[in-house]
Design a protein around this motif. Structure first.
Motif, mmCIF file in Angstrom:
data_model
loop_
_atom_site.group_PDB
_atom_site.id
_atom_site.type_symbol
_atom_site.label_atom_id
_atom_site.label_comp_id
_atom_site.label_asym_id
_atom_site.label_seq_id
_atom_site.Cartn_x
_atom_site.Cartn_y
_atom_site.Cartn_z
ATOM 1 N N ILE A 90 0.828 -1.212 0.000
ATOM 2 C CA ILE A 90 0.000 0.000 0.000
ATOM 3 C C ILE A 90 0.858 1.257 0.000
ATOM 4 C CG2 ILE A 90 -1.649 1.396 1.309
ATOM 5 C CD1 ILE A 90 -3.084 -1.041 2.109
ATOM 6 N N LYS A 91 1.756 1.343 0.952
ATOM 7 C CA LYS A 91 2.550 2.569 1.105
ATOM 8 C C LYS A 91 3.739 2.546 0.157
ATOM 9 C CE LYS A 91 1.353 5.478 4.490
ATOM 10 N NZ LYS A 91 0.186 5.981 3.827
ATOM 11 N N MET A 92 3.666 3.375 -0.891
ATOM 12 C CA MET A 92 4.804 3.481 -1.800
ATOM 13 C C MET A 92 4.949 4.940 -2.190
ATOM 14 S SD MET A 92 4.522 0.158 -4.291
ATOM 15 C CE MET A 92 2.765 0.212 -4.514
ATOM 16 N N PRO A 93 6.179 5.386 -2.502
ATOM 17 C CA PRO A 93 6.329 6.781 -2.919
ATOM 18 C C PRO A 93 5.637 7.006 -4.265
ATOM 19 C CG PRO A 93 8.411 5.587 -3.103
ATOM 20 C CD PRO A 93 7.437 4.659 -2.471
ATOM 21 N N GLU A 94 5.446 8.216 -4.648
ATOM 22 C CA GLU A 94 4.671 8.617 -5.836
ATOM 23 C C GLU A 94 3.245 8.097 -5.700
ATOM 24 O OE1 GLU A 94 6.906 7.656 -9.346
ATOM 25 O OE2 GLU A 94 8.708 8.514 -8.433
ATOM 26 N N HIS A 95 2.843 7.108 -6.524
ATOM 27 C CA HIS A 95 1.484 6.583 -6.376
ATOM 28 C C HIS A 95 1.473 5.460 -5.355
ATOM 29 C CE1 HIS A 95 0.200 8.973 -9.652
ATOM 30 N NE2 HIS A 95 0.967 8.356 -10.532
ATOM 31 N N ASP A 96 0.382 5.376 -4.567
ATOM 32 C CA ASP A 96 0.320 4.284 -3.586
ATOM 33 C C ASP A 96 -0.451 3.086 -4.144
ATOM 34 O OD1 ASP A 96 -2.294 5.041 -3.496
ATOM 35 O OD2 ASP A 96 -2.299 5.618 -1.378
ATOM 36 N N GLY A 97 -0.492 2.037 -3.340
ATOM 37 C CA GLY A 97 -1.131 0.798 -3.773
ATOM 38 C C GLY A 97 -2.618 0.957 -4.054
ATOM 39 N N MET A 98 -3.272 1.857 -3.312
ATOM 40 C CA MET A 98 -4.711 2.083 -3.521
ATOM 41 C C MET A 98 -4.948 2.630 -4.941
ATOM 42 S SD MET A 98 -6.339 1.193 -0.800
ATOM 43 C CE MET A 98 -5.985 0.853 0.910
ATOM 44 N N TYR A 99 -4.041 3.515 -5.398
ATOM 45 C CA TYR A 99 -4.140 4.082 -6.744
ATOM 46 C C TYR A 99 -4.002 2.960 -7.775
ATOM 47 C CZ TYR A 99 -2.730 6.613 -10.956
ATOM 48 O OH TYR A 99 -2.641 7.080 -12.235
ATOM 49 N N LEU A 100 -2.998 2.104 -7.544
ATOM 50 C CA LEU A 100 -2.773 0.988 -8.474
ATOM 51 C C LEU A 100 -4.018 0.088 -8.529
ATOM 52 C CD1 LEU A 100 -0.975 -0.706 -10.340
ATOM 53 C CD2 LEU A 100 -0.072 -1.864 -8.330
ATOM 54 N N MET A 101 -4.605 -0.175 -7.351
ATOM 55 C CA MET A 101 -5.794 -1.040 -7.324
ATOM 56 C C MET A 101 -6.934 -0.443 -8.144
ATOM 57 S SD MET A 101 -5.902 -2.373 -3.434
ATOM 58 C CE MET A 101 -7.384 -3.316 -3.534
ATOM 59 N N ARG A 102 -7.120 0.885 -8.019
ATOM 60 C CA ARG A 102 -8.181 1.540 -8.789
ATOM 61 C C ARG A 102 -7.933 1.385 -10.292
ATOM 62 N NH1 ARG A 102 -8.572 5.254 -4.556
ATOM 63 N NH2 ARG A 102 -6.749 6.367 -5.288
ATOM 64 N N GLU A 103 -6.681 1.595 -10.721
ATOM 65 C CA GLU A 103 -6.339 1.485 -12.140
ATOM 66 C C GLU A 103 -6.560 0.063 -12.637
ATOM 67 O OE1 GLU A 103 -5.265 4.134 -14.292
ATOM 68 O OE2 GLU A 103 -6.230 5.063 -12.540
ATOM 69 N N VAL A 104 -6.096 -0.905 -11.840
ATOM 70 C CA VAL A 104 -6.219 -2.308 -12.233
ATOM 71 C C VAL A 104 -7.695 -2.709 -12.313
ATOM 72 C CG1 VAL A 104 -5.731 -4.692 -11.544
ATOM 73 C CG2 VAL A 104 -3.956 -2.947 -11.334
ATOM 74 N N LYS A 105 -8.502 -2.265 -11.324
ATOM 75 C CA LYS A 105 -9.932 -2.615 -11.323
ATOM 76 C C LYS A 105 -10.627 -2.060 -12.572
ATOM 77 C CE LYS A 105 -10.325 -5.032 -7.587
ATOM 78 N NZ LYS A 105 -10.435 -6.467 -7.789
ATOM 79 N N LYS A 106 -10.126 -0.895 -13.075
ATOM 80 C CA LYS A 106 -10.736 -0.302 -14.275
ATOM 81 C C LYS A 106 -10.418 -1.124 -15.521
ATOM 82 C CE LYS A 106 -9.873 4.307 -13.154
ATOM 83 N NZ LYS A 106 -9.039 5.431 -13.540
ATOM 84 N N LYS A 107 -9.120 -1.488 -15.671
ATOM 85 C CA LYS A 107 -8.682 -2.109 -16.930
ATOM 86 C C LYS A 107 -8.662 -3.625 -16.885
ATOM 87 C CE LYS A 107 -5.942 1.898 -18.102
ATOM 88 N NZ LYS A 107 -4.753 2.549 -17.576
#
Lengths: 130, 372
Positions: free
Chosen positions: A52-69
């Protein structure tokens, strides 16, 4: 199965690789969200392990992108910050499972097999009506 | 603020009052602006950002009461003093209920207004100081959370991660003596991680946010899962775990993760502070508007002198550094905070040497009140 592991901590990437490769998985390691999205465009992954905690974009952002595509790819959320609110947040984002860091090799393999099993059950349930 | 130049707004429809206030307060070095009605007063207020406002209660158009309320909603730290021509206690009390700090009846002498304004400005100084302390406290808290989670917990977790891989034999053979040492390191580091996890959980606990995710929860499911999780710890200490749940136990509105935390904390304590051959009993029953949980044991019990403090952060009944049973002193604070977030209540009964009972009542239908 190909598994993508996303974490900015080298030690975590290394450990996941050792554990998962020993169990026969094909493992891809990336240190951040942008690299993860690039990798996902090239490879078809069966499962994502995301910090979850990562610099720049966090894991929550990645999850949202992945759920979309790629809405069908299950995501296991790893966090070294396993507070009640973080877990609730991950559940809301439809994470397939949550694992608190640090975890033992057995805990990681157990949670992955549970998620894979759940996915298979889900597919079998859906296929008769197809 | 008292003794310094302050910004003061006077809202009154009587020119003579505006002028006399301006004259008296200017001699004290304050900056004064005035307005002849409520609407203009509010306009000036937004641009002038005063420390203190003097408001006449009876004005044509927008009433003094409405002005008070609007200013209170814009900035509750601004001190408001009511000027009232009909000095009845009821109108002054009513004004103070709506946010006024004090009132001054007309007509007033220069000494009277200076005294009341001086007190009001002292109040303003205290409000600003307390606001600044709150901001500073919040900044320190955030820095501490960030330090603990990123600089302490994250590297510790990564280190343990490696140890687990080494212990799993994935980095080659390890001699048995070395393995034993690594296991001990692993256990100690895990204890530190658990302490940091509990501290972070307390420090970042956000009950309004948690209440947004409330759902119907069966407490007997949570109790069963928690007992299952604690089984090996209980077997290790030869303690029997008993669950008694009444039929048709209604669900409560709650957060699954938090309720698990409550049960895990209380059951693991009841096991830890128990003796071989002891028991831990979890009883669930519904009564009128609540669902009750009782977690009791026949363990070492808690001395009466400690009972009132056991929910305090970092309070440990056995405060010795090398105490035989390790604990963070945070578990029960977390339990209390989470019970509160569910609108519940918790109490404890204990007899030293005989055992302890924690009793929690959860409302069946908990509707969180909106903050503010």
């Amino acid at each position: 199965m190909k598994i993508l592991v996303v974490d900015d901590e080298r030690i975590v990437l290394d450990s996941c690789q050792k554990v998962l490769e020993a169990d026969g998985f094909e493992v891809y390691l990336v240190p951040g969200v942008n690299k993860a999205l690039q990798a996902m465009k090239k490879e078809g992954f069966g499962l994502l392990l995301v910090d979850i905690k990562m610099p720049e974009h966090d894991g929550m952002y990645l999850m949202r992108e992945v759920k979309k595509k790629w809405p069908d790819i299950p995501i296991i959320v790893m966090s070294g910050y396993p507070t009640t609110n973080t877990i609730e947040e991950a559940v809301k984002m439809q994470a397939a499972a949550f694992i608190a860091k640090p975890f033992t090799p057995d805990e990681l393999l157990e949670i992955i097999s549970q998620v894979i099993q759940k996915e298979e059950d889900h597919e079998t349930k859906q296929s008769p009506s197809d | 603020m008292s003794g310094e130049r302050a910004r003061i707004l006077v809202v009154d429809d009587e020119k003579v009052i505006r002028d006399s206030c301006t004259r008296i307060l200017t001699t004290e070095g304050h900056i004064i602006k005035s307005a002849e009605n409520g609407n203009i007063g509010l306009e000036v207020f937004r641009e002038f950002h005063p420390d203190l406002v003097l408001v006449d209660l009876k004005m044509p158009g927008k009433s003094g009461m409405d002005v008070l309320e609007e200013i209170e909603s814009i900035d509750p730290n601004v001190v408001q003093i009511v000027i009232t021509g009909y000095a009845t206690v009821s109108s002054a009390v009513d004004a103070m209920k709506r946010g006024a700090y004090d009132f001054i009846p007309k007509p007033f002498t220069p000494e009277e207004i200076l005294l009341i304004v001086g007190r009001g400005l002292e109040k303003r100084r205290l409000l600003l100081e307390s606001e600044a302390l709150k901001v500073e406290h919040e900044r320190i808290r955030r820095n501490m959370i960030s330090l603990v989670s990123h600089e302490l917990r994250a590297p510790l977790a990564a280190t343990v991660q490696y140890l687990e891989v080494i212990l799993g034999g994935m980095a080659g053979e390890i001699p048995s003596e070395a393995k034993e040492m690594i296991v001990r390191c692993d256990i100690r580091l895990q204890e530190m991680l658990e302490l940091l996890r509990k501290w972070l959980n307390l420090a970042t606990f956000d009950s309004p946010k948690m209440a947004e995710h409330f759902q119907d929860i069966s407490l007997s499911d949570i109790a069963t899962e928690s007992i299952e999780l604690m089984k090996s710890l209980a077997e290790e200490k030869k303690i029997s775990l008993i669950l008694e749940t009444s039929k048709d136990l209604p669900p409560i509105k709650g957060s699954k993760v938090s309720l698990e935390e409550i049960f895990n904390n209380l059951i693991s304590n009841a096991i830890k502070y128990n003796k071989a051959g002891g028991w831990v009993k979890v009883i669930l029953y519904g009564r009128e508007e609540e669902v009750w949980v009782e977690i009791s044991d026949n363990g070492s019990g808690i001395d009466e002198e400690h009972l009132s403090r056991i929910f305090d952060e970092f309070y440990r009944v056995d405060g010795r550094r090398n105490a035989p049973i390790k604990g963070s002193g945070l578990g029960l604070s977390i339990v209390k905070k989470m019970v509160d977030a569910h609108g519940g209540m918790i109490d404890v009964e204990s007899k030293f040497g005989e055992g302890t009972t924690f009793r929690i009542g959860f409302p069946k239908f908990f509707q969180r009140q909106k903050e503010g």
